[in-house]
Structure formats: structure tokens, C-alpha cells
Design a protein around this motif. Structure first.
Motif, PDB file in Angstrom:
ATOM      1  N   SER A 191      54.818 -29.411  44.819  1.00 61.85           N
ATOM      2  CA  SER A 191      54.916 -28.354  43.819  1.00 61.85           C
ATOM      3  C   SER A 191      54.232 -27.108  44.346  1.00 61.85           C
ATOM      4  O   SER A 191      53.224 -27.188  45.068  1.00 61.85           O
ATOM      5  CB  SER A 191      54.242 -28.802  42.514  1.00 61.85           C
ATOM      6  OG  SER A 191      54.003 -27.699  41.652  1.00 61.85           O
ATOM      7  N   ALA A 192      54.777 -25.949  43.987  1.00 59.19           N
ATOM      8  CA  ALA A 192      54.101 -24.697  44.334  1.00 59.19           C
ATOM      9  C   ALA A 192      52.742 -24.620  43.657  1.00 59.19           C
ATOM     10  O   ALA A 192      51.834 -23.959  44.141  1.00 59.19           O
ATOM     11  CB  ALA A 192      54.971 -23.511  43.924  1.00 59.19           C
ATOM     12  N   GLY A 193      52.593 -25.326  42.549  1.00 55.84           N
ATOM     13  CA  GLY A 193      51.319 -25.361  41.833  1.00 55.84           C
ATOM     14  C   GLY A 193      50.242 -26.139  42.560  1.00 55.84           C
ATOM     15  O   GLY A 193      49.058 -26.041  42.212  1.00 55.84           O
ATOM     16  N   ASP A 194      50.628 -26.930  43.571  1.00 55.89           N
ATOM     17  CA  ASP A 194      49.637 -27.676  44.353  1.00 55.89           C
ATOM     18  C   ASP A 194      48.875 -26.768  45.316  1.00 55.89           C
ATOM     19  O   ASP A 194      47.835 -27.159  45.843  1.00 55.89           O
ATOM     20  CB  ASP A 194      50.326 -28.778  45.172  1.00 55.89           C
ATOM     21  CG  ASP A 194      50.922 -29.872  44.297  1.00 55.89           C
ATOM     22  OD1 ASP A 194      50.493 -29.990  43.128  1.00 55.89           O
ATOM     23  OD2 ASP A 194      51.815 -30.587  44.777  1.00 55.89           O
ATOM     24  N   LEU A 195      49.415 -25.571  45.558  1.00 51.56           N
ATOM     25  CA  LEU A 195      48.827 -24.669  46.546  1.00 51.56           C
ATOM     26  C   LEU A 195      47.827 -23.729  45.880  1.00 51.56           C
ATOM     27  O   LEU A 195      48.158 -23.040  44.921  1.00 51.56           O
ATOM     28  CB  LEU A 195      49.923 -23.831  47.213  1.00 51.56           C
ATOM     29  CG  LEU A 195      50.987 -24.596  48.015  1.00 51.56           C
ATOM     30  CD1 LEU A 195      52.116 -23.657  48.410  1.00 51.56           C
ATOM     31  CD2 LEU A 195      50.372 -25.249  49.241  1.00 51.56           C
ATOM     32  N   ASN A 196      46.605 -23.711  46.406  1.00 53.20           N
ATOM     33  CA  ASN A 196      45.684 -22.664  45.976  1.00 53.20           C
ATOM     34  C   ASN A 196      45.977 -21.415  46.808  1.00 53.20           C
ATOM     35  O   ASN A 196      46.822 -21.429  47.713  1.00 53.20           O
ATOM     36  CB  ASN A 196      44.220 -23.104  46.119  1.00 53.20           C
ATOM     37  CG  ASN A 196      43.853 -23.517  47.539  1.00 53.20           C
ATOM     38  OD1 ASN A 196      44.361 -22.965  48.513  1.00 53.20           O
ATOM     39  ND2 ASN A 196      42.958 -24.494  47.671  1.00 53.20           N
ATOM     40  N   ARG A 256      60.831 -21.777  38.511  1.00 52.52           N
ATOM     41  CA  ARG A 256      59.556 -22.438  38.206  1.00 52.52           C
ATOM     42  C   ARG A 256      58.584 -22.346  39.376  1.00 52.52           C
ATOM     43  O   ARG A 256      57.406 -22.028  39.209  1.00 52.52           O
ATOM     44  CB  ARG A 256      59.808 -23.903  37.835  1.00 52.52           C
ATOM     45  CG  ARG A 256      60.407 -24.089  36.447  1.00 52.52           C
ATOM     46  CD  ARG A 256      60.879 -25.528  36.238  1.00 52.52           C
ATOM     47  NE  ARG A 256      61.275 -25.755  34.857  1.00 52.52           N
ATOM     48  CZ  ARG A 256      62.445 -25.369  34.339  1.00 52.52           C
ATOM     49  NH1 ARG A 256      63.310 -24.709  35.105  1.00 52.52           N
ATOM     50  NH2 ARG A 256      62.742 -25.606  33.072  1.00 52.52           N
ATOM     51  N   SER A 257      59.073 -22.631  40.572  1.00 51.66           N
ATOM     52  CA  SER A 257      58.190 -22.577  41.733  1.00 51.66           C
ATOM     53  C   SER A 257      57.743 -21.152  42.023  1.00 51.66           C
ATOM     54  O   SER A 257      56.583 -20.915  42.383  1.00 51.66           O
ATOM     55  CB  SER A 257      58.897 -23.171  42.958  1.00 51.66           C
ATOM     56  OG  SER A 257      58.992 -24.573  42.850  1.00 51.66           O
ATOM     57  N   ASN A 258      58.634 -20.189  41.875  1.00 48.15           N
ATOM     58  CA  ASN A 258      58.259 -18.800  42.110  1.00 48.15           C
ATOM     59  C   ASN A 258      57.203 -18.320  41.126  1.00 48.15           C
ATOM     60  O   ASN A 258      56.265 -17.619  41.503  1.00 48.15           O
ATOM     61  CB  ASN A 258      59.491 -17.896  42.045  1.00 48.15           C
ATOM     62  CG  ASN A 258      60.088 -17.632  43.415  1.00 48.15           C
ATOM     63  OD1 ASN A 258      59.534 -16.880  44.202  1.00 48.15           O
ATOM     64  ND2 ASN A 258      61.224 -18.263  43.686  1.00 48.15           N
ATOM     65  N   VAL A 259      57.346 -18.695  39.870  1.00 47.02           N
ATOM     66  CA  VAL A 259      56.363 -18.288  38.861  1.00 47.02           C
ATOM     67  C   VAL A 259      54.979 -18.817  39.231  1.00 47.02           C
ATOM     68  O   VAL A 259      53.980 -18.093  39.191  1.00 47.02           O
ATOM     69  CB  VAL A 259      56.785 -18.773  37.459  1.00 47.02           C
ATOM     70  CG1 VAL A 259      55.620 -18.669  36.471  1.00 47.02           C
ATOM     71  CG2 VAL A 259      57.977 -17.962  36.952  1.00 47.02           C
ATOM     72  N   LEU A 260      54.902 -20.091  39.597  1.00 47.15           N
ATOM     73  CA  LEU A 260      53.614 -20.693  39.943  1.00 47.15           C
ATOM     74  C   LEU A 260      52.998 -20.037  41.173  1.00 47.15           C
ATOM     75  O   LEU A 260      51.811 -19.694  41.185  1.00 47.15           O
ATOM     76  CB  LEU A 260      53.796 -22.192  40.182  1.00 47.15           C
ATOM     77  CG  LEU A 260      54.107 -23.050  38.953  1.00 47.15           C
ATOM     78  CD1 LEU A 260      54.518 -24.456  39.374  1.00 47.15           C
ATOM     79  CD2 LEU A 260      52.919 -23.104  38.006  1.00 47.15           C
ATOM     80  N   LEU A 261      53.809 -19.843  42.216  1.00 45.98           N
ATOM     81  CA  LEU A 261      53.275 -19.291  43.457  1.00 45.98           C
ATOM     82  C   LEU A 261      52.904 -17.816  43.306  1.00 45.98           C
ATOM     83  O   LEU A 261      51.842 -17.385  43.775  1.00 45.98           O
ATOM     84  CB  LEU A 261      54.289 -19.462  44.585  1.00 45.98           C
ATOM     85  CG  LEU A 261      53.822 -18.976  45.964  1.00 45.98           C
ATOM     86  CD1 LEU A 261      52.596 -19.753  46.431  1.00 45.98           C
ATOM     87  CD2 LEU A 261      54.944 -19.090  46.995  1.00 45.98           C
ATOM     88  N   LEU A 262      53.769 -17.049  42.653  1.00 40.04           N
ATOM     89  CA  LEU A 262      53.485 -15.617  42.483  1.00 40.04           C
ATOM     90  C   LEU A 262      52.242 -15.398  41.627  1.00 40.04           C
ATOM     91  O   LEU A 262      51.461 -14.468  41.868  1.00 40.04           O
ATOM     92  CB  LEU A 262      54.702 -14.917  41.880  1.00 40.04           C
ATOM     93  CG  LEU A 262      55.908 -14.787  42.822  1.00 40.04           C
ATOM     94  CD1 LEU A 262      57.124 -14.298  42.060  1.00 40.04           C
ATOM     95  CD2 LEU A 262      55.596 -13.859  43.984  1.00 40.04           C
ATOM     96  N   ASP A 263      52.031 -16.263  40.637  1.00 44.89           N
ATOM     97  CA  ASP A 263      50.812 -16.172  39.829  1.00 44.89           C
ATOM     98  C   ASP A 263      49.585 -16.452  40.698  1.00 44.89           C
ATOM     99  O   ASP A 263      48.563 -15.763  40.596  1.00 44.89           O
ATOM    100  CB  ASP A 263      50.889 -17.159  38.659  1.00 44.89           C
ATOM    101  CG  ASP A 263      49.633 -17.118  37.794  1.00 44.89           C
ATOM    102  OD1 ASP A 263      49.331 -16.049  37.238  1.00 44.89           O
ATOM    103  OD2 ASP A 263      48.961 -18.153  37.680  1.00 44.89           O
TER     104      ASP A 263
END
Length: 318
Positions: A7-12, A171-178
Motif C-alpha cells: 500500500s502507498a500508506g505503508d510508506l513514510n 486511492r494510492s495517489n491520495v495516500l502518497l501525495l498526502d
């Protein structure tokens, strides 16, 4: 560095920047007479695709081969899966063959997570798109492309337009861009916004025209008719009229703004042909950047970077 990319959310922020910086170094490999590095020689990467894809599979295959990895392409069609073999048995078979990384695309959301956490494989698991859930490497290549044109994404305004409900890319773009500090606005018909979108770190709008003038980048999403089980809008013409990007709308963007699309495009629906081929469109560049980003992901997950922080894939080839 994380072991799997699910998930893109796994990346800090640190991990994301590290991938993007590594991709920047690796991008130059494509322009060399010999487009190969020895970094992953002796490693095996399996492309495990339970869902049709050309662009993503070829991109991962090119990335792995440019790092000198051995590549096994597995398609569910014509395989034991079509005879009833489970994901578990397929994964165990691949593990027995010595897979060091498994790149998974699956029509069911959560399949890559199941594969990684059930410990059916000892290798790294990379999510190449699962159902309507996520597509993290697409978000990384999108962010990489934006960063090359816009610089640091902190405070930049990114507008994502279209079928958010069915879009794993959104979904992945939202998480990563945030994570990278960008301001994201989602524009879509109310029927194509997911339940709970008010909890996402985004602003939402139903009016495309009013969302363009401050955008540094606008990303058009494909209308995913194959995933739609009902009529989410009156007609293709009506959708295009209200949410399609044509020349008149593109001219409302700031002069520095770029136009993006994860592909494949429905020309004439979410984006007109003249906009797709305009000099401000970076759609073809996204494909090129995708190989470099996926090389970076494979290198960082498999190349021993976690054990040796000073290891450089380019210097190693010198």
C-alpha cells in the motif's frame, strides 16, 4: 526500508523520498547503450498476474531485466488457476522455484496482503493492483513525474478527476501525495465517490471548471466500465461534457500545470485526443518513468540496500 510494498500508506515520507531519489538515479539507465545493471543478478522476480494487464506487467518485466534479474511471467489464463488451483498453492509452487520477489495483480482487493502475511512465500511481495483497492507503484511513478516537473510536492495542488469509486490509482495517489505534503482535490460525480471519502485527506468537488485554476497538476482517471454494475451517470456524452478534459478546460490551468493519465485512456471520454497529445501532457513520460520507479522498488527491496546503506546501483556497475 519495508519488506513488502502493499500500500502507498505503508510508506513514510523518508521511504517515499528514498524510492523517488533512487528512481532519479536509475532513470538514466534507459539512455545508455547497454540498458542493464548487474544489481539483481541471480535473483528471481515472478510477475503473478490474475488480471489482464499489458502496461504494468511489461513495465515490471523491463525493470527486473534491466537490473539483471531472472523473470518468470505467470498468467492465470491457461494455468492451473483456471483448473481451480488456489492462490496459496500457486504461491507455494513459486516459492519452491525460488522466487525472491512476487509482483501480484489480482482482481480481489487484499490478495497481495494475504499473500504477504500468510507467509506462503519468503520473498518480497509487491502489489501491482488489487481489485479497487490500491496500486502503489502507479502512485510512485505519478509522484515521480510530478516532482520532475513541479519540484518538491509540499504544498502543490493536485486535482484528480473521474471514477474515484473504482480507482485503485486514486486511492494510492491520495495516500502518497498526502505523505509528500501535497493538497489533493478529488472531482467526480457524486455517484463515483466512495463511501467514507469525507475521511480521506482531500477536498471534494463536483465542479471540474472551478477546480482547475489553482491546479499544479490534473490527473484524469479512466472510466472503468468493466467494474461498473449499474449506471453511474446518464451517458458517456454527459460524463464527457461535465468531467472530460478538453482544450478549453486545459487552457484554464496555470501555465506551468501538467496533464496526467494513468492509462489506458478512453480518448474522447475523460480526455480528448488533442489534450492527450498536447505538449503539456506527460502521459507518455509516465510510462518511461514507471520503469525507473519499479527498478527502484525492486532494487531497494531485493538489492541488499537495507543491509548496506552505502551500496549504489550505479556505482556498482562502474
Amino acid at each position: 526500508m519495508i519488506k513488502h510494498l502493499l500500500s502507498a500508506g505503508d510508506l513514510n515520507r523518508e521511504d517515499a523520498i528514498r524510492i523517488l531519489d533512487t528512481a532519479e538515479e536509475l532513470l538514466g539507465v534507459a539512455s545508455r547503450p547497454i540498458k542493464k545493471l548487474p544489481t539483481l543478478r541471480g535473483r528471481t522476480v515472478v510477475n503473478l498476474f490474475f488480471e489482464d494487464s499489458t502496461r504494468t506487467r511489461i513495465s515490471f518485466e523491463a525493470a527486473a531485466k534491466r537490473l539483471s534479474a531472472d523473470v518468470i511471467n505467470f498468467s492465470a489464463k491457461g494455468s492451473s488457476v483456471s483448473k481451480g488451483e488456489s492462490l496459496k498453492d500457486t504461491a507455494l509452487t513459486l516459492q519452491a522455484m525460488g522466487a525472491d520477489a512476487v509482483v501480484v495483480r489480482h482482481h480481489n482487493s487484499g490478495a497481495p496482503h494475504r499473500l504477504a502475511h500468510a507467509k506462503w512465500t519468503k520473498g518480497a511481495v509487491i502489489n501491482a493492483g488489487d481489485g479497487t483497492h490500491e496500486h502503489p507503484t502507479q502512485a510512485l511513478l505519478d509522484a515521480f513525474t510530478m516532482r520532475r516537473h513541479l519540484g518538491d510536492l509540499e504544498g502543490k495542488n493536485i486535482t484528480i478527476v473521474g471514477d474515484v469509486l473504482h480507482s485503485r490509482v486514486a486511492r494510492s495517489n491520495v495516500l502518497l501525495l498526502d505523505t509528500l505534503g501535497a493538497n489533493v482535490t478529488i472531482v467526480a460525480p457524486p455517484t463515483l465517490l466512495p463511501v467514507g471519502v469525507e475521511k480521506w485527506p482531500v477536498e471534494t468537488s463536483y465542479d471540474l471548471d472551478n477546480s482547475l485554476e489553482k491546479a499544479d497538476a490534473v490527473m484524469m482517471l479512466r472510466v472503468q466500465s468493466e467494474r461498473m454494475k449499474a449506471s453511474f451517470f446518464p451517458s458517456a456524452r454527459e460524463y464527457s461534457r461535465r468531467y472530460g478534459l478538453d482544450t478549453a478546460r486545459m487552457n484554464r490551468l496555470p501555465d506551468h500545470a501538467i496533464v496526467m493519465h494513468p492509462g489506458p485512456m478512453n480518448r474522447g471520454m475523460e480526455i480528448t485526443a488533442d489534450v492527450a497529445d498536447d505538449v503539456r501532457s506527460v502521459i507518455v513520460e509516465q510510462v518511461t518513468n514507471g520503469v525507473a520507479v519499479r527498478m527502484a522498488v525492486l532494487y531497494l527491496l531485493l538489492g541488499g540496500a537495507a543491509e548496506d546503506e552505502t551500496f549504489d546501483p550505479i556505482e556498482e556497475d562502474a
